[in-house]
Design a protein around this motif. Structure first.
Motif, PDB file in Angstrom:
ATOM      1  N   PRO A 147       0.956  -1.469   0.067  1.00  0.00           N
ATOM      2  CA  PRO A 147       0.095  -0.069   0.224  1.00  0.00           C
ATOM      3  C   PRO A 147       1.024   1.215   0.114  1.00  0.00           C
ATOM      4  CG  PRO A 147      -0.756  -1.502   1.597  1.00  0.00           C
ATOM      5  CD  PRO A 147       0.456  -2.289   1.109  1.00  0.00           C
ATOM      6  N   TRP A 148       2.065   1.307   0.558  1.00  0.00           N
ATOM      7  CA  TRP A 148       2.791   2.368   0.812  1.00  0.00           C
ATOM      8  C   TRP A 148       3.711   2.538  -0.770  1.00  0.00           C
ATOM      9  CZ3 TRP A 148       1.849   5.605   4.542  1.00  0.00           C
ATOM     10  CH2 TRP A 148       1.355   4.818   5.654  1.00  0.00           C
ATOM     11  N   ARG A 149       3.727   1.622  -1.332  1.00  0.00           N
ATOM     12  CA  ARG A 149       4.371   1.792  -2.619  1.00  0.00           C
ATOM     13  C   ARG A 149       3.445   2.477  -3.538  1.00  0.00           C
ATOM     14  NH1 ARG A 149       8.670  -1.110  -4.735  1.00  0.00           N
ATOM     15  NH2 ARG A 149       9.741  -2.635  -3.503  1.00  0.00           N
ATOM     16  N   SER A 150       2.149   2.175  -3.323  1.00  0.00           N
ATOM     17  CA  SER A 150       1.069   2.851  -4.226  1.00  0.00           C
ATOM     18  C   SER A 150       0.820   4.337  -3.683  1.00  0.00           C
ATOM     19  CB  SER A 150      -0.217   2.161  -3.954  1.00  0.00           C
ATOM     20  OG  SER A 150      -0.258   0.811  -4.610  1.00  0.00           O
ATOM     21  N   LYS A 151       1.188   4.707  -2.522  1.00  0.00           N
ATOM     22  CA  LYS A 151       0.973   5.815  -2.216  1.00  0.00           C
ATOM     23  C   LYS A 151       2.085   6.983  -2.364  1.00  0.00           C
ATOM     24  CE  LYS A 151      -1.940   5.130   1.833  1.00  0.00           C
ATOM     25  NZ  LYS A 151      -1.911   5.039   3.577  1.00  0.00           N
ATOM     26  N   PHE A 152       3.256   6.258  -2.602  1.00  0.00           N
ATOM     27  CA  PHE A 152       4.548   6.823  -2.879  1.00  0.00           C
ATOM     28  C   PHE A 152       5.416   6.321  -4.142  1.00  0.00           C
ATOM     29  CE2 PHE A 152       3.832   7.864   1.598  1.00  0.00           C
ATOM     30  CZ  PHE A 152       4.160   8.943   1.825  1.00  0.00           C
ATOM     31  N   PRO A 153       4.666   6.224  -5.236  1.00  0.00           N
ATOM     32  CA  PRO A 153       5.174   5.706  -6.403  1.00  0.00           C
ATOM     33  C   PRO A 153       6.562   6.090  -6.812  1.00  0.00           C
ATOM     34  CG  PRO A 153       3.361   7.135  -7.065  1.00  0.00           C
ATOM     35  CD  PRO A 153       3.385   7.176  -5.694  1.00  0.00           C
ATOM     36  N   ALA A 154       7.089   7.485  -6.396  1.00  0.00           N
ATOM     37  CA  ALA A 154       8.261   7.783  -6.920  1.00  0.00           C
ATOM     38  C   ALA A 154       9.374   7.367  -6.269  1.00  0.00           C
ATOM     39  CB  ALA A 154       8.147   9.496  -6.889  1.00  0.00           C
ATOM     40  N   VAL A 155       9.285   6.686  -4.827  1.00  0.00           N
ATOM     41  CA  VAL A 155       9.949   6.461  -3.820  1.00  0.00           C
ATOM     42  C   VAL A 155      10.704   5.121  -4.428  1.00  0.00           C
ATOM     43  CG1 VAL A 155      10.623   5.419  -1.655  1.00  0.00           C
ATOM     44  CG2 VAL A 155       8.945   7.505  -2.084  1.00  0.00           C
ATOM     45  N   ARG A 156      12.034   4.991  -4.522  1.00  0.00           N
ATOM     46  CA  ARG A 156      12.705   3.767  -4.710  1.00  0.00           C
ATOM     47  C   ARG A 156      12.738   2.833  -3.576  1.00  0.00           C
ATOM     48  NH1 ARG A 156      15.441   7.934  -6.141  1.00  0.00           N
ATOM     49  NH2 ARG A 156      17.300   7.498  -4.732  1.00  0.00           N
ATOM     50  N   VAL A 157      11.984   1.809  -3.548  1.00  0.00           N
ATOM     51  CA  VAL A 157      12.183   0.734  -2.487  1.00  0.00           C
ATOM     52  C   VAL A 157      12.713  -0.538  -2.823  1.00  0.00           C
ATOM     53  CG1 VAL A 157      10.662  -0.108  -0.662  1.00  0.00           C
ATOM     54  CG2 VAL A 157       9.855   2.202  -1.846  1.00  0.00           C
ATOM     55  N   THR A 158      13.305  -1.018  -1.912  1.00  0.00           N
ATOM     56  CA  THR A 158      13.917  -2.570  -1.855  1.00  0.00           C
ATOM     57  C   THR A 158      13.417  -3.058  -0.755  1.00  0.00           C
ATOM     58  OG1 THR A 158      16.235  -1.857  -1.080  1.00  0.00           O
ATOM     59  CG2 THR A 158      15.780  -2.045  -3.448  1.00  0.00           C
ATOM     60  N   GLU A 159      12.994  -4.309  -0.464  1.00  0.00           N
ATOM     61  CA  GLU A 159      12.584  -5.034   0.543  1.00  0.00           C
ATOM     62  C   GLU A 159      13.641  -6.232   0.808  1.00  0.00           C
ATOM     63  OE1 GLU A 159       8.765  -6.336  -0.928  1.00  0.00           O
ATOM     64  OE2 GLU A 159       8.305  -4.187  -1.290  1.00  0.00           O
ATOM     65  N   GLN A 160      13.778  -6.631   2.117  1.00  0.00           N
ATOM     66  CA  GLN A 160      14.879  -7.585   2.378  1.00  0.00           C
ATOM     67  C   GLN A 160      14.454  -8.348   3.598  1.00  0.00           C
ATOM     68  OE1 GLN A 160      18.738  -6.184   2.615  1.00  0.00           O
ATOM     69  NE2 GLN A 160      19.515  -8.235   2.598  1.00  0.00           N
ATOM     70  N   ALA A 161      14.289  -9.523   3.316  1.00  0.00           N
ATOM     71  CA  ALA A 161      14.068 -10.471   4.333  1.00  0.00           C
ATOM     72  C   ALA A 161      15.205 -11.067   4.843  1.00  0.00           C
ATOM     73  CB  ALA A 161      12.655 -11.549   4.080  1.00  0.00           C
ATOM     74  N   VAL A 162      15.790 -10.812   6.099  1.00  0.00           N
ATOM     75  CA  VAL A 162      17.265 -11.423   6.612  1.00  0.00           C
ATOM     76  C   VAL A 162      16.808 -12.519   7.641  1.00  0.00           C
ATOM     77  CG1 VAL A 162      19.280 -10.588   7.657  1.00  0.00           C
ATOM     78  CG2 VAL A 162      17.992  -9.057   6.241  1.00  0.00           C
ATOM     79  N   VAL A 163      17.514 -13.662   7.306  1.00  0.00           N
ATOM     80  CA  VAL A 163      17.617 -14.583   8.202  1.00  0.00           C
ATOM     81  C   VAL A 163      18.792 -14.342   9.224  1.00  0.00           C
ATOM     82  CG1 VAL A 163      18.074 -17.129   8.536  1.00  0.00           C
ATOM     83  CG2 VAL A 163      17.037 -16.401   6.580  1.00  0.00           C
ATOM     84  N   GLY A 164      18.350 -14.234  10.545  1.00  0.00           N
ATOM     85  CA  GLY A 164      19.404 -13.644  11.649  1.00  0.00           C
ATOM     86  C   GLY A 164      19.383 -12.461  12.067  1.00  0.00           C
ATOM     87  N   PRO A 165      20.321 -11.633  12.468  1.00  0.00           N
ATOM     88  CA  PRO A 165      20.406 -10.389  12.985  1.00  0.00           C
ATOM     89  C   PRO A 165      20.091  -9.434  12.019  1.00  0.00           C
ATOM     90  CG  PRO A 165      22.295 -11.496  13.848  1.00  0.00           C
ATOM     91  CD  PRO A 165      21.419 -12.409  12.816  1.00  0.00           C
ATOM     92  N   ALA A 166      19.170  -8.444  11.993  1.00  0.00           N
ATOM     93  CA  ALA A 166      18.951  -7.444  10.861  1.00  0.00           C
ATOM     94  C   ALA A 166      20.257  -6.575  10.764  1.00  0.00           C
ATOM     95  CB  ALA A 166      17.854  -6.693  11.321  1.00  0.00           C
ATOM     96  N   ALA A 167      21.053  -6.371  11.646  1.00  0.00           N
ATOM     97  CA  ALA A 167      22.159  -5.552  11.585  1.00  0.00           C
ATOM     98  C   ALA A 167      23.067  -6.208  10.535  1.00  0.00           C
ATOM     99  CB  ALA A 167      22.864  -5.153  12.990  1.00  0.00           C
ATOM    100  N   ALA A 168      23.157  -7.387  10.369  1.00  0.00           N
ATOM    101  CA  ALA A 168      24.010  -8.024   9.172  1.00  0.00           C
ATOM    102  C   ALA A 168      23.756  -7.710   7.850  1.00  0.00           C
ATOM    103  CB  ALA A 168      24.023  -9.457   9.324  1.00  0.00           C
ATOM    104  N   ALA A 169      22.474  -7.035   7.626  1.00  0.00           N
ATOM    105  CA  ALA A 169      22.073  -6.656   6.485  1.00  0.00           C
ATOM    106  C   ALA A 169      22.580  -5.277   6.101  1.00  0.00           C
ATOM    107  CB  ALA A 169      20.512  -6.501   6.439  1.00  0.00           C
TER     108      ALA A 169
END
Length: 243
Positions: free
Chosen positions: A221-243
Protein backbone atom coordinates in the motif's frame (compact mmCIF):
# COMPACT_ATOMS: atom_id res chain seq x y z
CA UNK A 1 -0.13 16.80 23.14
CA UNK A 2 1.30 19.43 20.78
CA UNK A 3 3.20 17.80 17.90
CA UNK A 4 6.95 18.11 18.31
CA UNK A 5 10.30 16.48 17.57
CA UNK A 6 12.36 15.15 20.48
CA UNK A 7 16.12 14.65 20.58
CA UNK A 8 18.19 13.03 23.29
CA UNK A 9 21.20 15.09 24.33
CA UNK A 10 24.47 14.01 25.92
CA UNK A 11 28.10 15.08 25.55
CA UNK A 12 28.96 13.02 22.47
CA UNK A 13 29.60 14.34 18.93
CA UNK A 14 26.81 12.04 17.77
CA UNK A 15 24.40 13.84 20.09
CA UNK A 16 25.15 17.21 18.50
CA UNK A 17 24.74 15.70 15.03
CA UNK A 18 21.39 14.28 16.15
CA UNK A 19 20.29 17.68 17.50
CA UNK A 20 21.12 19.45 14.23
CA UNK A 21 19.37 16.73 12.22
CA UNK A 22 16.34 16.95 14.50
CA UNK A 23 16.26 20.74 14.15
CA UNK A 24 16.08 20.40 10.38
CA UNK A 25 13.30 17.84 10.74
CA UNK A 26 11.35 20.06 13.13
CA UNK A 27 11.68 22.98 10.70
CA UNK A 28 10.40 20.86 7.83
CA UNK A 29 7.45 19.65 9.91
CA UNK A 30 6.88 23.16 11.32
CA UNK A 31 6.79 21.89 14.90
CA UNK A 32 8.82 22.71 18.03
CA UNK A 33 12.00 20.87 18.95
CA UNK A 34 12.42 19.48 22.46
CA UNK A 35 15.90 18.67 23.78
CA UNK A 36 15.96 16.18 26.64
CA UNK A 37 18.74 14.81 28.82
CA UNK A 38 18.18 11.94 31.22
CA UNK A 39 20.25 11.63 34.36
CA UNK A 40 20.41 8.56 36.54
CA UNK A 41 22.46 9.84 39.47
CA UNK A 42 20.74 8.97 42.76
CA UNK A 43 21.74 10.76 45.93
CA UNK A 44 23.57 8.04 47.87
CA UNK A 45 26.71 7.71 49.94
CA UNK A 46 28.57 7.17 46.66
CA UNK A 47 26.90 10.19 45.01
CA UNK A 48 26.41 12.87 47.69
CA UNK A 49 23.99 15.79 47.15
CA UNK A 50 26.75 18.21 46.17
CA UNK A 51 27.97 15.90 43.40
CA UNK A 52 24.44 15.32 42.16
CA UNK A 53 23.79 19.07 42.05
CA UNK A 54 27.02 19.61 40.14
CA UNK A 55 25.97 17.03 37.58
CA UNK A 56 22.57 18.66 37.16
CA UNK A 57 24.24 22.04 36.59
CA UNK A 58 26.63 20.45 34.12
CA UNK A 59 23.85 18.93 32.04
CA UNK A 60 21.68 22.04 32.23
CA UNK A 61 24.64 23.92 30.78
CA UNK A 62 24.93 21.26 28.08
CA UNK A 63 21.25 21.64 27.19
CA UNK A 64 21.54 25.43 26.99
CA UNK A 65 24.64 25.22 24.80
CA UNK A 66 23.00 22.71 22.46
CA UNK A 67 19.84 24.81 22.27
CA UNK A 68 21.90 27.91 21.43
CA UNK A 69 23.71 26.01 18.67
CA UNK A 70 20.41 24.80 17.24
CA UNK A 71 18.90 28.31 17.33
CA UNK A 72 21.97 29.67 15.55
CA UNK A 73 21.51 27.02 12.88
CA UNK A 74 17.71 27.40 12.68
CA UNK A 75 16.66 30.96 13.62
CA UNK A 76 13.00 31.13 14.54
CA UNK A 77 12.70 27.48 15.53
CA UNK A 78 10.84 26.97 18.81
CA UNK A 79 13.31 25.08 21.02
CA UNK A 80 12.61 23.82 24.53
CA UNK A 81 14.78 21.83 26.92
CA UNK A 82 14.15 19.49 29.81
CA UNK A 83 15.76 16.95 32.09
CA UNK A 84 14.33 13.64 33.21
CA UNK A 85 15.52 11.68 36.21
CA UNK A 86 15.38 7.92 35.91
CA UNK A 87 16.60 5.10 33.73
CA UNK A 88 17.51 6.57 30.36
CA UNK A 89 15.90 3.85 28.19
CA UNK A 90 12.57 4.12 30.01
CA UNK A 91 12.54 7.93 30.12
CA UNK A 92 13.52 8.34 26.47
CA UNK A 93 11.02 5.71 25.37
CA UNK A 94 8.25 7.53 27.23
CA UNK A 95 9.31 10.79 25.57
CA UNK A 96 9.49 9.10 22.17
CA UNK A 97 5.93 7.84 22.48
CA UNK A 98 4.74 11.46 22.77
CA UNK A 99 6.72 12.84 19.82
CA UNK A 100 6.24 12.87 16.07
CA UNK A 101 9.76 11.51 15.82
CA UNK A 102 12.64 11.06 18.25
CA UNK A 103 16.27 11.46 17.22
CA UNK A 104 19.23 9.88 18.99
CA UNK A 105 22.93 9.82 18.28
CA UNK A 106 24.49 6.54 17.17
CA UNK A 107 28.08 5.42 16.75
CA UNK A 108 27.03 2.70 14.31
CA UNK A 109 27.74 -0.99 14.72
CA UNK A 110 29.84 -2.30 17.55
CA UNK A 111 32.33 -5.12 17.47
CA UNK A 112 29.59 -7.73 17.84
CA UNK A 113 27.43 -7.78 14.72
CA UNK A 114 23.84 -7.01 15.59
CA UNK A 115 24.48 -4.67 18.50
CA UNK A 116 24.51 -0.91 18.20
CA UNK A 117 27.07 0.84 20.32
CA UNK A 118 24.90 2.51 22.91
CA UNK A 119 22.48 0.28 24.77
CA UNK A 120 20.17 3.25 25.36
CA UNK A 121 19.59 3.83 21.64
CA UNK A 122 19.06 0.12 21.07
CA UNK A 123 16.52 -0.09 23.89
CA UNK A 124 14.54 2.94 22.71
CA UNK A 125 14.43 1.70 19.11
CA UNK A 126 13.11 -1.65 20.32
CA UNK A 127 10.43 -0.27 22.64
CA UNK A 128 9.13 3.00 21.19
CA UNK A 129 5.79 3.02 19.40
CA UNK A 130 6.68 6.09 17.34
CA UNK A 131 9.50 6.60 14.79
CA UNK A 132 13.04 6.77 16.18
CA UNK A 133 15.92 7.96 14.00
CA UNK A 134 19.56 7.15 14.76
CA UNK A 135 22.03 9.74 13.46
CA UNK A 136 25.79 9.35 13.20
CA UNK A 137 28.24 12.19 13.53
CA UNK A 138 28.74 13.76 10.11
CA UNK A 139 25.33 12.66 8.81
CA UNK A 140 23.69 15.00 6.26
CA UNK A 141 20.73 17.05 7.45
CA UNK A 142 17.20 15.74 7.19
CA UNK A 143 15.61 16.26 3.80
CA UNK A 144 18.70 17.93 2.35
CA UNK A 145 17.56 20.03 -0.55
CA UNK A 146 20.67 19.91 -2.72
CA UNK A 147 18.88 18.05 -5.50
CA UNK A 148 21.22 15.08 -5.18
CA UNK A 149 19.98 11.74 -3.93
CA UNK A 150 20.80 11.15 -0.29
CA UNK A 151 22.64 8.17 1.17
CA UNK A 152 19.46 6.22 1.73
CA UNK A 153 17.14 5.29 4.58
CA UNK A 154 16.99 1.90 6.28
CA UNK A 155 13.78 0.94 8.08
CA UNK A 156 13.51 -2.12 10.29
CA UNK A 157 10.02 -3.62 10.56
CA UNK A 158 8.32 -6.57 12.19
CA UNK A 159 5.71 -8.06 9.86
CA UNK A 160 3.88 -9.47 12.88
CA UNK A 161 3.29 -5.99 14.34
CA UNK A 162 1.50 -2.85 13.05
CA UNK A 163 4.11 -0.57 11.47
CA UNK A 164 2.02 2.05 9.65
CA UNK A 165 3.40 5.08 11.58
CA UNK A 166 6.96 3.95 10.84
CA UNK A 167 6.22 3.25 7.18
CA UNK A 168 4.48 6.61 6.78
CA UNK A 169 7.45 8.41 8.29
CA UNK A 170 10.08 6.50 6.28
CA UNK A 171 8.29 6.89 2.95
CA UNK A 172 7.68 10.58 3.64
CA UNK A 173 11.35 11.15 4.45
CA UNK A 174 12.48 9.23 1.38
CA UNK A 175 10.13 11.19 -0.87
CA UNK A 176 11.17 14.56 0.54
CA UNK A 177 14.90 13.84 0.37
CA UNK A 178 14.84 11.84 -2.89
CA UNK A 179 16.46 8.96 -1.04
CA UNK A 180 16.28 5.24 -1.61
CA UNK A 181 14.38 3.35 1.07
CA UNK A 182 15.47 -0.11 2.18
CA UNK A 183 13.01 -2.01 4.36
CA UNK A 184 14.42 -4.88 6.39
CA UNK A 185 12.68 -7.63 8.36
CA UNK A 186 14.79 -10.17 10.23
CA UNK A 187 13.53 -13.60 11.12
CA UNK A 188 14.70 -16.96 12.41
CA UNK A 189 13.79 -20.26 10.73
CA UNK A 190 12.02 -23.02 12.66
CA UNK A 191 14.36 -25.07 14.89
CA UNK A 192 13.99 -28.08 12.58
CA UNK A 193 16.11 -26.32 9.98
CA UNK A 194 19.06 -26.57 12.31
CA UNK A 195 19.09 -30.32 11.74
CA UNK A 196 18.69 -30.40 7.96
CA UNK A 197 21.00 -29.90 5.03
CA UNK A 198 19.15 -26.80 3.77
CA UNK A 199 21.96 -24.25 3.25
CA UNK A 200 19.76 -21.16 3.43
CA UNK A 201 16.19 -21.51 4.73
CA UNK A 202 15.41 -18.03 3.44
CA UNK A 203 15.82 -18.96 -0.22
CA UNK A 204 12.85 -20.60 -1.84
CA UNK A 205 11.76 -22.43 1.29
CA UNK A 206 8.22 -22.48 2.62
CA UNK A 207 8.97 -20.33 5.68
CA UNK A 208 11.22 -17.99 3.72
CA UNK A 209 8.66 -17.53 0.98
CA UNK A 210 5.94 -16.80 3.54
CA UNK A 211 8.09 -14.14 5.23
CA UNK A 212 9.00 -12.52 1.91
CA UNK A 213 5.36 -12.43 0.83
CA UNK A 214 4.32 -10.98 4.20
CA UNK A 215 6.88 -8.21 3.90
CA UNK A 216 5.77 -7.41 0.35
CA UNK A 217 2.14 -7.30 1.46
CA UNK A 218 2.97 -4.88 4.28
CA UNK A 219 4.83 -2.53 1.95
CA UNK A 220 2.50 -2.73 -1.08
CA UNK A 221 0.00 0.00 0.00
CA UNK A 222 2.86 2.40 0.70
CA UNK A 223 4.41 1.75 -2.69
CA UNK A 224 1.09 2.83 -4.18
CA UNK A 225 0.95 6.00 -2.07
CA UNK A 226 4.56 6.93 -2.91
CA UNK A 227 5.17 5.64 -6.44
CA UNK A 228 8.25 7.83 -6.95
CA UNK A 229 10.13 6.39 -3.96
CA UNK A 230 12.75 3.78 -4.81
CA UNK A 231 12.13 0.86 -2.46
CA UNK A 232 13.85 -2.43 -1.84
CA UNK A 233 12.62 -5.08 0.58
CA UNK A 234 14.85 -7.58 2.33
CA UNK A 235 13.92 -10.49 4.58
CA UNK A 236 17.07 -11.38 6.51
CA UNK A 237 17.73 -14.68 8.24
CA UNK A 238 19.44 -13.77 11.51
CA UNK A 239 20.32 -10.34 12.92
CA UNK A 240 18.98 -7.41 10.90
CA UNK A 241 22.21 -5.49 11.52
CA UNK A 242 24.03 -7.97 9.29
CA UNK A 243 22.08 -6.59 6.34
Amino acid sequence: MTPHVTVGVDESPESLAAALWAAEEASLLDVPLHLIHTEEWPVTAEVPPLSAESLVERYETLLRATADRVRDDRPGLDVTTGMARGRAPAELTAAANEAEVTVLGSRGLGGVVGFLIGSVSLAVVGRARRPVVLVRSGAPPSGAGSGDAGPGIVLGVDIEQPCDPLLAFAFGEAARGDEELRIVHSWSPPPAYGYTAVPDPGVGSGPGRKVTEGLAEMVRPWRSKFPAVRVTEQAVVGPAAAA
